[in-house]
Structure formats: C-alpha cells, structure tokens
Design an enzyme around this catalytic site. Structure first.
Site, short mmCIF file in Angstrom:
data_model
loop_
_atom_site.label_atom_id
_atom_site.label_comp_id
_atom_site.label_asym_id
_atom_site.label_seq_id
_atom_site.Cartn_x
_atom_site.Cartn_y
_atom_site.Cartn_z
N ASN A 15 0.84 -1.21 0.00
CA ASN A 15 0.00 0.00 0.00
C ASN A 15 0.87 1.26 0.00
O ASN A 15 0.54 2.24 -0.66
CB ASN A 15 -0.94 0.01 1.20
CG ASN A 15 -2.20 -0.79 0.93
OD1 ASN A 15 -3.02 -0.38 0.12
ND2 ASN A 15 -2.33 -1.94 1.58
N ARG A 65 4.52 2.04 24.88
CA ARG A 65 3.88 2.53 23.65
C ARG A 65 4.10 4.04 23.47
O ARG A 65 4.49 4.51 22.41
CB ARG A 65 2.38 2.23 23.70
CG ARG A 65 1.67 2.42 22.37
CD ARG A 65 0.21 2.00 22.47
NE ARG A 65 0.05 0.61 22.85
CZ ARG A 65 0.22 -0.42 22.02
NH1 ARG A 65 0.55 -0.22 20.77
NH2 ARG A 65 0.06 -1.65 22.44
N MET A 90 1.12 -2.35 12.02
CA MET A 90 0.44 -3.30 12.90
C MET A 90 0.67 -3.01 14.37
O MET A 90 0.87 -3.92 15.16
CB MET A 90 0.89 -4.73 12.55
CG MET A 90 0.50 -5.12 11.14
SD MET A 90 -1.19 -4.65 10.72
CE MET A 90 -1.78 -6.13 9.97
N LEU A 93 -1.58 2.97 18.03
CA LEU A 93 -0.92 4.24 18.35
C LEU A 93 -1.39 4.70 19.73
O LEU A 93 -2.54 4.46 20.12
CB LEU A 93 -1.28 5.29 17.29
CG LEU A 93 -0.67 5.03 15.90
CD1 LEU A 93 -1.36 5.87 14.86
CD2 LEU A 93 0.84 5.30 15.92
N ASN A 107 -5.93 5.56 7.74
CA ASN A 107 -5.57 4.14 7.78
C ASN A 107 -6.34 3.40 6.70
O ASN A 107 -7.42 3.83 6.28
CB ASN A 107 -5.96 3.57 9.16
CG ASN A 107 -5.62 2.09 9.29
OD1 ASN A 107 -4.56 1.64 8.86
ND2 ASN A 107 -6.54 1.33 9.89
N HIS A 109 -7.92 -0.46 5.92
CA HIS A 109 -8.27 -1.70 6.62
C HIS A 109 -8.94 -2.65 5.62
O HIS A 109 -9.79 -2.23 4.83
CB HIS A 109 -9.24 -1.38 7.77
CG HIS A 109 -9.60 -2.59 8.58
ND1 HIS A 109 -8.74 -3.12 9.52
CD2 HIS A 109 -10.69 -3.38 8.56
CE1 HIS A 109 -9.30 -4.19 10.05
NE2 HIS A 109 -10.49 -4.37 9.49
N GLU A 174 -7.33 -2.31 -2.48
CA GLU A 174 -6.73 -1.35 -1.54
C GLU A 174 -5.81 -0.39 -2.28
O GLU A 174 -5.82 0.83 -2.04
CB GLU A 174 -5.92 -2.09 -0.46
CG GLU A 174 -6.78 -2.89 0.50
CD GLU A 174 -5.94 -3.53 1.60
OE1 GLU A 174 -5.03 -2.88 2.14
OE2 GLU A 174 -6.20 -4.72 1.92
C1 GAR Z 1 -3.17 -4.63 4.05
O1 GAR Z 1 -4.11 -5.55 3.62
C2 GAR Z 1 -3.80 -3.67 5.03
O2 GAR Z 1 -5.12 -3.35 4.75
C3 GAR Z 1 -3.72 -4.47 6.31
O3 GAR Z 1 -2.44 -5.06 6.26
C4 GAR Z 1 -2.08 -5.28 4.90
C5 GAR Z 1 -0.72 -4.66 4.67
O4 GAR Z 1 -0.24 -4.95 3.40
N1 GAR Z 1 -3.87 -3.63 7.44
C6 GAR Z 1 -4.50 -4.00 8.57
O5 GAR Z 1 -4.97 -5.11 8.72
C7 GAR Z 1 -4.57 -2.93 9.63
N2 GAR Z 1 -5.57 -3.25 10.58
P1 GAR Z 1 0.94 -4.09 2.77
O6 GAR Z 1 2.07 -4.05 3.81
O7 GAR Z 1 1.35 -4.85 1.57
O8 GAR Z 1 0.40 -2.74 2.46
#
Ligand code: GAR
Length: 315
Positions: A15, A65, A90, A93, A107, A109, A174
């Site tokens: 992303n 954190r 992941m 915050l 963000n 999701h 995405e």
């Molecule tokens: C993506 O599918 C994103 O939507 C998800 O992690 C993946 C990251 O892929 N995010 C979450 O689940 C956040 N809650 P990437 O590192 O290839 O972008």
C-alpha cells in the site's frame, strides 16, 4: 506545492508503494517525504529507499507505547510531514500520538468497516459465508478501526476463496482506493476553501469584524469601517493562495520578504502598508496567522475598540 505525508509500515508495504507511485503524478496533491517502521526488517523500507524517500526504522521492543510513539513523532516532525498514512502498520498508536495528529492520520483496513475490525478479517468473512467484502480508508481516532470513512471498495467473494486468495484480491482494491482517498482528504484540508475557512474563523472572532467580498476576494473589516484582511486566491492567475494583512510600512515589508522570500511577498495594487503571506505552502502555523490578523485588526480598529482590547490584555 504538494502536501508532505509520512507513511508508517510494519511489513511488505505494497500500500505504501501504491501511495508512492500515485504521488509521482504531477496532479497528485501529496508527496511521501518519509517511510517509517517499527520493524527494521520491513521489506517496504528497501523499496522506499530505492525510490529516494527517507526512511526511519526503530524496533519498538522494550519501549512503552507512548515512549516509542514519542520517538516516531519527533522523527515525523523533522521530516516536515503534515499527514500520517498508516499502511499495514500493525501497532496501536498511543492516545498522545493520536491527539497530536488529530484529523491528520488515515488508515487502510481490509474489510468493509464497521464489519470485521481488528485482525483475521478474511477468515471472518469466509466463516460468516459473506458474498461481498472489501476495504476501507478512514480517519484514525482513539477507537480501533473506527473514525470517519473516507472511501470503500467492495470486492466479491469467489467460491473456493481461501483467506489468502481473498486477501490478495482485496489488496488490489486497496491499492486503487488508498491514494484516491488520501489525495481527496489532503486536497479538502489544504485547498483554497479550507484555507479561507481557517482565516475566516479567526477573522470574524475579532471584535466587530465582518466579511464582505472585495475585488472578488473574501475580505474582513470592521463593520462600517476599514478592511484588515483579504485572502487572495489565484488572483490574476498568480497561482498563490495568500493572506494579505496590514504592516507598519515598506521597511517591515522588505525585512519580511528578505527573511522568508518563499512565504512573504509585496501584494500588487496594495502598496507598502500590506504584506502577502502564502497559505499554500503546506506548513501553516494557524496561531501565528491568528496573531497577524489581530495585529492587522488593531491597525485599523477605532480607538474605542482598541482601548477595550488593551484593557482585556491586562487581565
Ligand atoms: C493490508 O491488507 C492492510 O489493509 C492491512 O495489512 C495489509 C498490509 O499490506 N492492514 C490491517 O490489517 C490494519 N488493521 P501491505 O504491507 O502490503 O500494504
């Protein structure tokens, strides 16, 4: 000028890559100035470096954190970023970080929020026998995977899908969705109308101030009195959005322009008693703009009003 954005990643960073490549187009309103990670081994860091983008990685292990987020915050501020885009970041915050960047964190999701917050979204979709899933871009608030939705794309579930095949297809969606939403969000917050709204809120809060339109520009003055501020928006096609306020004269005008020639300029037709302050550089200090407006107001307000202000200042 493009609005500077930091992308936070923990892993692959596809992303992030989609945001980086979209930002290469001249009409994209944002640019990625930093890619930061809580995982020094995140593969996405290599891609970001190869694209000439600054990277920062710091493991969060052993840190509270809020401590880790303070390190991140300092690094982001150094980069000049105005917005934070989470892309597979992941880690939750801290409330402090979210408060510091309120309305400036987005963000992505992999579900149609509010359905399936948290982890294992694709497993949950398949277990529930749902025929449609998708992805969501939203503004980040304290609650997990919550906050105003900026955009969603539906993705059909195919018979025989596994969590992996579904994840791979949702990821394609995405990549299409994120940049559009980020671009729209940044443009809405930094475009001329948003800048005028910021000035308006501060100008009309001054005593007996009201707004009129003068020479096609939004303009604020004392009711039945003199004008103290204008916003010039692409006036005569100069491409600038700027606040025009009163100053003491030609010397102050020259000093301001000399010290910060990108921000200050002599507004044509206004003369030596005014200065133009660019609002479209992506780094506005709105408290400072408020002080400029108050000072300009004082320069034109009748004594009966400035006296009241001076008395109020003493308390
Ligand atoms: C993506 O599918 C994103 O939507 C998800 O992690 C993946 C990251 O892929 N995010 C979450 O689940 C956040 N809650 P990437 O590192 O290839 O972008």
């Amino acid at each position: 000028m493009k609005t500077p954005v930091v992308v936070l990643i923990s892993g692959t960073g596809t992303n992030m890559a989609a945001l980086v490549y979209a930002a290469k187009h001249p009409d994209c309103p944002y640019e990625i100035v930093l890619v930061a990670s809580n995982n020094p081994d995140a593969p996405g860091l290599i891609l970001a470096s190869a694209e000439g983008i600054a990277t920062f990685a710091h493991p969060h292990t052993g840190l509270k954190r809020a401590e880790f987020d303070a390190i991140l915050d300092a690094e982001i501020r150094k980069s000049g970023a105005q917005y934070v885009a989470l892309a597979g970041y992941m880690r939750l915050l801290s409330p402090e970080f979210i408060a510091n960047w309120r309305d400036r964190i987005v963000n992505i999701h992999p579900s149609l929020l509010p359905a399936h917050k948290g982890l294992h979204t694709h497993e949950a979709v398949l277990a529930a026998g749902e025929r449609v899933t998708g992805c969501t871009v939203h503004v980040v608030t304290e609650a997990l995977d919550d906050g105003p939705v900026l955009g969603q794309t539906e993705v059909a579930v195919i018979d025989g899908d596994t969590p992996e095949t579904l994840a791979a297809r949702v990821l394609i969606a995405e990549h299409q969705l994120y940049s559009r939403c980020l671009a729209g969000f940044v443009a809405a917050a930094t475009g001329p109308e948003a800048l005028i709204a910021q000035v308006r809120a501060r100008a009309v809060a001054l005593p007996e101030a009201d707004e009129v339109t003068s020479h096609g520009m939004p303009c604020w003055g004392i009711i039945k009195g003199k004008k103290f501020a204008y916003v010039s928006n692409d006036h005569h096609g100069d491409g600038k959005v700027a606040l025009l306020v009163k100053i003491s004269g030609v010397e102050e005008q020259a000093t301001l322009i000399e010290n910060d020639p990108d921000r200050y300029y002599r507004p044509p037709y206004f003369g030596d008693g005014w200065v133009g302050i660019r609002l479209d550089l992506g780094d506005n200090d709105w408290d400072h703009i408020g002080e400029w407006l108050a000072r300009s107001w004082r320069a034109v307000a009748p004594p009966r009003l400035t006296k009241l202000m001076s008395i109020a200042d003493e308390f």
